[in-house]
Scaffold this motif. Structure first.
Motif, mmCIF file in Angstrom:
data_model
loop_
_atom_site.group_PDB
_atom_site.id
_atom_site.type_symbol
_atom_site.label_atom_id
_atom_site.label_comp_id
_atom_site.label_asym_id
_atom_site.label_seq_id
_atom_site.Cartn_x
_atom_site.Cartn_y
_atom_site.Cartn_z
ATOM 1 N N ILE A 17 8.285 11.168 -15.015
ATOM 2 C CA ILE A 17 9.125 11.917 -14.082
ATOM 3 C C ILE A 17 8.619 11.663 -12.671
ATOM 4 O O ILE A 17 7.436 11.826 -12.401
ATOM 5 C CB ILE A 17 9.087 13.425 -14.384
ATOM 6 C CG1 ILE A 17 9.602 13.694 -15.801
ATOM 7 C CG2 ILE A 17 9.895 14.211 -13.355
ATOM 8 C CD1 ILE A 17 9.423 15.123 -16.268
ATOM 9 N N CYS A 18 9.516 11.266 -11.784
ATOM 10 C CA CYS A 18 9.180 11.079 -10.382
ATOM 11 C C CYS A 18 10.007 12.076 -9.572
ATOM 12 O O CYS A 18 11.220 11.908 -9.422
ATOM 13 C CB CYS A 18 9.474 9.652 -9.935
ATOM 14 S SG CYS A 18 9.091 9.400 -8.175
ATOM 15 N N PHE A 19 9.365 13.122 -9.088
ATOM 16 C CA PHE A 19 10.065 14.151 -8.328
ATOM 17 C C PHE A 19 10.563 13.608 -6.991
ATOM 18 O O PHE A 19 11.654 13.953 -6.545
ATOM 19 C CB PHE A 19 9.159 15.361 -8.102
ATOM 20 C CG PHE A 19 8.957 16.165 -9.358
ATOM 21 C CD1 PHE A 19 9.843 17.161 -9.699
ATOM 22 C CD2 PHE A 19 7.880 15.920 -10.186
ATOM 23 C CE1 PHE A 19 9.674 17.905 -10.855
ATOM 24 C CE2 PHE A 19 7.696 16.646 -11.346
ATOM 25 C CZ PHE A 19 8.594 17.643 -11.674
ATOM 26 N N HIS A 20 9.776 12.746 -6.363
ATOM 27 C CA HIS A 20 10.157 12.188 -5.074
ATOM 28 C C HIS A 20 11.443 11.368 -5.179
ATOM 29 O O HIS A 20 12.348 11.492 -4.357
ATOM 30 C CB HIS A 20 9.020 11.336 -4.507
ATOM 31 C CG HIS A 20 9.352 10.681 -3.203
ATOM 32 N ND1 HIS A 20 9.454 11.390 -2.025
ATOM 33 C CD2 HIS A 20 9.627 9.387 -2.904
ATOM 34 C CE1 HIS A 20 9.781 10.560 -1.052
ATOM 35 N NE2 HIS A 20 9.885 9.334 -1.560
ATOM 36 N N GLU A 21 11.532 10.514 -6.190
ATOM 37 C CA GLU A 21 12.703 9.659 -6.385
ATOM 38 C C GLU A 21 13.823 10.373 -7.144
ATOM 39 O O GLU A 21 14.928 9.835 -7.258
ATOM 40 C CB GLU A 21 12.310 8.389 -7.149
ATOM 41 C CG GLU A 21 11.358 7.490 -6.412
ATOM 42 C CD GLU A 21 12.029 6.776 -5.250
ATOM 43 O OE1 GLU A 21 13.239 6.513 -5.321
ATOM 44 O OE2 GLU A 21 11.330 6.481 -4.268
ATOM 45 N N LYS A 22 13.523 11.548 -7.721
ATOM 46 C CA LYS A 22 14.490 12.293 -8.548
ATOM 47 C C LYS A 22 14.979 11.422 -9.701
ATOM 48 O O LYS A 22 16.176 11.297 -9.956
ATOM 49 C CB LYS A 22 15.653 12.808 -7.710
ATOM 50 C CG LYS A 22 15.224 13.799 -6.652
ATOM 51 C CD LYS A 22 16.396 14.346 -5.886
ATOM 52 C CE LYS A 22 15.872 15.347 -4.867
ATOM 53 N NZ LYS A 22 16.944 15.889 -4.048
ATOM 54 N N LYS A 23 14.006 10.833 -10.406
ATOM 55 C CA LYS A 23 14.315 9.969 -11.545
ATOM 56 C C LYS A 23 13.405 10.302 -12.715
ATOM 57 O O LYS A 23 12.269 10.719 -12.536
ATOM 58 C CB LYS A 23 14.143 8.496 -11.177
ATOM 59 C CG LYS A 23 15.144 8.005 -10.167
ATOM 60 C CD LYS A 23 14.964 6.536 -9.893
ATOM 61 C CE LYS A 23 15.980 6.065 -8.864
ATOM 62 N NZ LYS A 23 15.839 4.647 -8.563
ATOM 63 N N ILE A 24 13.964 10.083 -13.911
ATOM 64 C CA ILE A 24 13.206 10.239 -15.153
ATOM 65 C C ILE A 24 13.422 8.971 -15.965
ATOM 66 O O ILE A 24 14.552 8.512 -16.115
ATOM 67 C CB ILE A 24 13.686 11.464 -15.958
ATOM 68 C CG1 ILE A 24 13.508 12.744 -15.146
ATOM 69 C CG2 ILE A 24 12.951 11.554 -17.297
ATOM 70 C CD1 ILE A 24 14.154 13.970 -15.771
ATOM 71 N N VAL A 25 12.342 8.403 -16.493
ATOM 72 C CA VAL A 25 12.427 7.247 -17.369
ATOM 73 C C VAL A 25 11.864 7.665 -18.720
ATOM 74 O O VAL A 25 10.758 8.200 -18.805
ATOM 75 C CB VAL A 25 11.625 6.041 -16.809
ATOM 76 C CG1 VAL A 25 11.632 4.895 -17.805
ATOM 77 C CG2 VAL A 25 12.195 5.598 -15.476
ATOM 78 N N ILE A 26 12.667 7.446 -19.768
ATOM 79 C CA ILE A 26 12.262 7.778 -21.134
ATOM 80 C C ILE A 26 12.352 6.495 -21.954
ATOM 81 O O ILE A 26 13.386 5.836 -21.968
ATOM 82 C CB ILE A 26 13.187 8.857 -21.730
ATOM 83 C CG1 ILE A 26 13.157 10.121 -20.875
ATOM 84 C CG2 ILE A 26 12.788 9.159 -23.177
ATOM 85 C CD1 ILE A 26 14.207 11.142 -21.226
ATOM 86 N N THR A 27 11.260 6.147 -22.643
ATOM 87 C CA THR A 27 11.255 4.919 -23.447
ATOM 88 C C THR A 27 10.580 5.170 -24.784
ATOM 89 O O THR A 27 9.805 6.111 -24.945
ATOM 90 C CB THR A 27 10.498 3.788 -22.733
ATOM 91 O OG1 THR A 27 9.116 4.135 -22.665
ATOM 92 C CG2 THR A 27 11.037 3.516 -21.350
ATOM 93 N N GLY A 28 10.893 4.302 -25.745
ATOM 94 C CA GLY A 28 10.172 4.265 -27.010
ATOM 95 C C GLY A 28 10.400 5.438 -27.934
ATOM 96 O O GLY A 28 9.577 5.695 -28.805
ATOM 97 N N THR A 29 11.500 6.150 -27.795
ATOM 98 C CA THR A 29 11.745 7.294 -28.670
ATOM 99 C C THR A 29 13.186 7.289 -29.149
ATOM 100 O O THR A 29 14.074 6.776 -28.461
ATOM 101 C CB THR A 29 11.426 8.624 -27.959
ATOM 102 O OG1 THR A 29 11.677 9.700 -28.855
ATOM 103 C CG2 THR A 29 12.262 8.811 -26.703
ATOM 104 N N HIS A 30 13.404 7.851 -30.311
ATOM 105 C CA HIS A 30 14.749 8.008 -30.862
ATOM 106 C C HIS A 30 15.107 9.483 -30.947
ATOM 107 O O HIS A 30 16.001 9.866 -31.686
ATOM 108 C CB HIS A 30 14.837 7.368 -32.250
ATOM 109 C CG HIS A 30 14.593 5.902 -32.226
ATOM 110 N ND1 HIS A 30 15.504 5.002 -31.727
ATOM 111 C CD2 HIS A 30 13.513 5.177 -32.605
ATOM 112 C CE1 HIS A 30 15.007 3.786 -31.819
ATOM 113 N NE2 HIS A 30 13.807 3.861 -32.338
ATOM 114 N N TYR A 31 14.404 10.305 -30.181
ATOM 115 C CA TYR A 31 14.598 11.759 -30.189
ATOM 116 C C TYR A 31 15.313 12.164 -28.907
ATOM 117 O O TYR A 31 14.759 12.063 -27.816
ATOM 118 C CB TYR A 31 13.223 12.438 -30.304
ATOM 119 C CG TYR A 31 13.210 13.934 -30.148
ATOM 120 C CD1 TYR A 31 14.060 14.741 -30.887
ATOM 121 C CD2 TYR A 31 12.324 14.539 -29.266
ATOM 122 C CE1 TYR A 31 14.027 16.121 -30.752
ATOM 123 C CE2 TYR A 31 12.280 15.911 -29.132
ATOM 124 C CZ TYR A 31 13.137 16.697 -29.877
ATOM 125 O OH TYR A 31 13.106 18.060 -29.743
#
Length: 187
Positions: A17-31
């Motif tokens: 989670i990057c609050f400054h960029e207002k972005k979330i990256v999620i990888t490697g999960t099927h949930y």
């Protein structure tokens, strides 16, 4: 933010989670719950500064919209089941805020564990996940297209996601007053 900048993220589940960029990256999960929990993490950071306590809990009231109750507990302890009781009004099943005016739901939907779900023991949730617009996650489906809730071939963490309107006695406004009861589920 390009994935190639994070080669270590390609194999193991990660949430960045990057609050400054207002972005979330999620990888490697099927949930799919990682998306929801990521947003809740952001709300945990932002809302206290606005005088709001973000809470992982379920909320319901009596049929008159009074006597609010909060159910706190870890995943699988019964928050969704207890809050969807047919003799009470469901405000929400998982994520809420508590402000100076009372309690309010963040989601407008429900995200229930469905392992061993049965019509007899949890009729409200059973009916909700059978309706169009519901999504099942990690649930084994029979050759006839029926969900097999007693199977954990993929994981015990089977889920059903559905609009709160799929619960017949759900609040359409998602708010109520301050709680009269706070229940901690520990089993």
């Amino acid at each position: 933010w390009e994935l190639m900048c994070f080669p270590e993220m390609e194999d193991d589940p990660k949430v960045v989670i990057c609050f400054h960029e207002k972005k979330i990256v999620i990888t490697g999960t099927h949930y799919a719950g990682e998306i929801k929990k990521s947003i809740f993490t952001v709300l945990n950071f932002i809302l206290p500064e606005k005088g709001i306590l973000p809470m992982h809990c379920s909320v319901n009231t009596d049929k008159d919209g009074k006597n609010p109750a909060i159910f706190f507990g870890l995943s699988g302890t019964g928050k969704t089941t207890l809050s969807a009781s047919d003799d009470r009004i469901l405000i929400g099943d998982d994520e809420h805020g508590w402000s100076s005016t009372g309690l309010f739901n963040f989601e407008g939907g429900c995200y229930a564990k469905v392992i061993d779900l049965s019509r007899e023991h949890e009729p409200e949730i059973w009916n909700a996940v059978q309706q169009p617009g519901a999504t099942l996650e990690n649930v084994v489906i029979s050759d006839e297209g029926e969900p097999l809730f007693d199977r954990s071939d993929h994981t015990e963490n089977t889920r059903g996601s559905y609009p709160i309107e799929h619960i017949e006695n759900a609040s359409r406004i998602g708010t109520c007053g301050h709680p009269n009861n706070i229940i901690f589920l520990t089993c």
